[in-house]
Design an enzyme around this catalytic site. Structure first.
Site, short mmCIF file in Angstrom:
data_model
loop_
_atom_site.label_atom_id
_atom_site.label_comp_id
_atom_site.label_asym_id
_atom_site.label_seq_id
_atom_site.Cartn_x
_atom_site.Cartn_y
_atom_site.Cartn_z
N LYS A 55 0.84 -1.21 0.00
CA LYS A 55 0.00 0.00 0.00
C LYS A 55 0.87 1.25 0.00
O LYS A 55 0.53 2.26 -0.63
CB LYS A 55 -0.95 -0.03 1.19
N GLY A 158 -12.52 -5.99 7.83
CA GLY A 158 -13.84 -6.40 8.30
C GLY A 158 -14.64 -6.96 7.12
O GLY A 158 -14.43 -6.53 5.98
N1 LIG Z 1 -10.71 -9.54 5.52
C1 LIG Z 1 -10.43 -8.25 5.59
O1 LIG Z 1 -10.72 -7.58 6.59
C2 LIG Z 1 -9.83 -7.56 4.40
C3 LIG Z 1 -9.58 -6.17 4.50
C4 LIG Z 1 -9.08 -5.49 3.39
C5 LIG Z 1 -8.79 -6.20 2.23
N2 LIG Z 1 -9.00 -7.52 2.18
C6 LIG Z 1 -8.71 -8.20 0.92
O2 LIG Z 1 -9.97 -8.62 0.35
C7 LIG Z 1 -9.81 -9.87 -0.31
C8 LIG Z 1 -10.78 -10.88 0.29
O3 LIG Z 1 -10.53 -10.99 1.68
P1 LIG Z 1 -11.29 -12.05 2.59
O4 LIG Z 1 -10.94 -11.79 4.00
O5 LIG Z 1 -12.75 -12.08 2.22
O6 LIG Z 1 -10.57 -13.39 2.12
P2 LIG Z 1 -11.05 -14.87 2.28
O7 LIG Z 1 -9.83 -15.72 2.16
O8 LIG Z 1 -11.96 -15.05 3.48
O9 LIG Z 1 -11.98 -15.09 1.02
C9 LIG Z 1 -11.46 -15.14 -0.26
C10 LIG Z 1 -12.49 -15.89 -1.13
O10 LIG Z 1 -12.06 -15.84 -2.48
C11 LIG Z 1 -12.26 -17.12 -3.05
N3 LIG Z 1 -11.36 -17.20 -4.19
C12 LIG Z 1 -10.01 -17.31 -4.17
N4 LIG Z 1 -9.53 -17.38 -5.42
C13 LIG Z 1 -10.59 -17.31 -6.25
C14 LIG Z 1 -10.75 -17.35 -7.66
N5 LIG Z 1 -9.70 -17.44 -8.46
N6 LIG Z 1 -11.98 -17.24 -8.17
C15 LIG Z 1 -13.06 -17.11 -7.37
N7 LIG Z 1 -12.98 -17.08 -6.01
C16 LIG Z 1 -11.77 -17.19 -5.48
C17 LIG Z 1 -11.92 -18.07 -1.93
O11 LIG Z 1 -12.49 -19.34 -2.17
C18 LIG Z 1 -12.58 -17.36 -0.74
O12 LIG Z 1 -13.93 -17.71 -0.59
C19 LIG Z 1 -8.34 -10.28 -0.11
O13 LIG Z 1 -7.62 -9.86 -1.25
C20 LIG Z 1 -7.91 -9.47 1.11
O14 LIG Z 1 -6.52 -9.18 1.07
C21 LIG Z 1 -9.52 -8.23 3.23
N1 LIG Z 2 -5.67 -8.08 6.22
C1 LIG Z 2 -5.50 -6.76 5.72
C2 LIG Z 2 -6.35 -6.47 4.59
C3 LIG Z 2 -5.65 -6.49 3.29
O1 LIG Z 2 -5.57 -5.18 2.86
C4 LIG Z 2 -5.72 -5.76 6.86
O2 LIG Z 2 -5.83 -6.17 7.98
O3 LIG Z 2 -5.73 -4.55 6.58
#
Ligand SMILES: NC(=O)c1ccc[n+]([C@@H]2O[C@H](COP(=O)([O-])OP(=O)(O)OC[C@H]3O[C@@H](n4cnc5c(N)ncnc54)[C@H](O)[C@@H]3O)[C@@H](O)[C@H]2O)c1
Ligand SMILES: N[C@@H](CCO)C(=O)O
Length: 292
Positions: A55, A158
């Site tokens: 970032k 979140g």
């Molecule tokens: N969890 C957070 O608080 C958070 C915050 C900011 C950014 N992010 C970003 O958001 C994205 C999702 O986060 P998350 O916590 O929901 O992750 P997660 O691992 O809980 O969910 C990811 C989902 O994507 C699916 N997936 C993976 N590859 C795929 C593909 N090629 N095609 C279709 N589906 C696919 C997985 O099966 C899973 O259900 C990540 O890139 C993460 O870095 C997450």
């Molecule tokens: N896991 C990361 C989200 C990815 O940007 C966070 O806690 O900010």
């Protein structure tokens, strides 16, 4: 744009906040962050600062119209931060935050003008707006020549918040697909040199366990001056326990030394000399101070 100070990872802010406000250890706070879905599946990306470094690369590239690759971002995570450091920070009016710092600067030795991006834990004064960013919130504090200081704030992690951001990106891509238009593009016309961490000058807070006897403070002050690091403030507290918490045979003291701006190189040389000094029992902590 002159400088950006960003809290850009929700998980690490949540962990440090729990260590500060709730008394958790890093491991306890990480377990809760994982349970709440804030942390990545492999939390290394969060706690070792890889996510924040990516970032920082984006923020620096956008801010300075220069491509800043992630490999050029100096990165330190929070795994070395202890509850003791957080409590010591509180006592001296600071909070510990994992910061992304992107700035325009001039190398003090070569005179080269460029940009720098780094991620590391830092002390922020409690009066700074970033100190009020709690939980898994994120904020980007921008210092600009003409616009002054601005802060952009909101949830950094979140389930719903992430889903909303992902959906927002999909809608915007779909809209461009249907309606057309240029979309958001990189601007790299400034193409400034990217300066290494050694070009950075900042303030530091160093915590030392020392022997409590005449002449110790003078010897330590001499070490700082010999390496060209100017001391801004010194706090001393006397203790009869050694750094491991055992009752000590000889009286000891904890010194908390705040410096004026110094280069990374000068600070590293000072810390190495302190660690070698017979009057220093242990260098407890070295943290950069930002936002002052
Ligand atoms: N969890 C957070 O608080 C958070 C915050 C900011 C950014 N992010 C970003 O958001 C994205 C999702 O986060 P998350 O916590 O929901 O992750 P997660 O691992 O809980 O969910 C990811 C989902 O994507 C699916 N997936 C993976 N590859 C795929 C593909 N090629 N095609 C279709 N589906 C696919 C997985 O099966 C899973 O259900 C990540 O890139 C993460 O870095 C997450
Ligand atoms: N896991 C990361 C989200 C990815 O940007 C966070 O806690 O900010």
């Amino acid at each position: 744009m002159v400088r950006i100070l960003g809290i850009v990872n929700g998980t690490t802010n949540y962990i440090l906040d729990r260590m500060d406000q709730g008394g958790d250890t890093l491991e306890e706070a990480l377990a809760v962050a994982t349970e709440l879905g804030y942390a990545e599946a492999d939390p290394t990306a969060d706690i070792e600062g890889f996510d924040a470094a990516q970032k920082a690369a984006i923020l620096a590239s956008l801010s300075f119209h220069t491509t800043v690759p992630v490999d050029a971002v100096h990165r330190e995570g929070i795994t070395g931060i202890t509850r003791e450091q957080v409590v010591a920070a509180q006592k001296s009016g600071f909070v510990v935050k994992l910061l992304a710092v992107c700035e325009r600067l001039v190398d003090p030795v070569t005179g080269e003008d460029g940009v720098s991006a780094r991620v590391h834990p830092a002390l922020i004064p409690v009066s700074h707006p970033l100190a009020a960013v709690h939980g898994a919130n994120n904020a980007v504090f921008v210092e600009a020549e003409a616009a002054g200081s601005l802060m952009f704030y909101g949830a950094g992690a979140g389930g719903l918040q992430t889903a909303s951001a992902v959906l927002g990106d999909l809608v915007s891509a779909a809209r461009r697909h249907v309606v057309g238009g240029p979309g958001v593009a990189e601007s790299t016309h400034a193409d400034l040199p990217i300066l290494p961490i050694s070009s950075v000058t900042t303030r530091y807070q160093i915590r030392l366990s020392v022997l409590d006897r005449p002449g110790v403070l003078a010897r330590i002050a001499t070490l700082f001056s010999e390496h060209g690091v100017s001391v801004e403030a010194v706090q001393q507290s006397v203790t009869n326990v050694d750094p491991d918490g055992h009752e000590a045979n000889t009286p000891g003291a904890t010194l908390v030394i705040g410096t004026h701006r110094a280069t990374e190189a000068a600070l590293a040389a000072t810390v190495a000399a302190l660690a070698e000094s017979p009057v220093v029992a242990r260098v407890e902590s070295v943290l950069r101070v930002e936002g002052q």
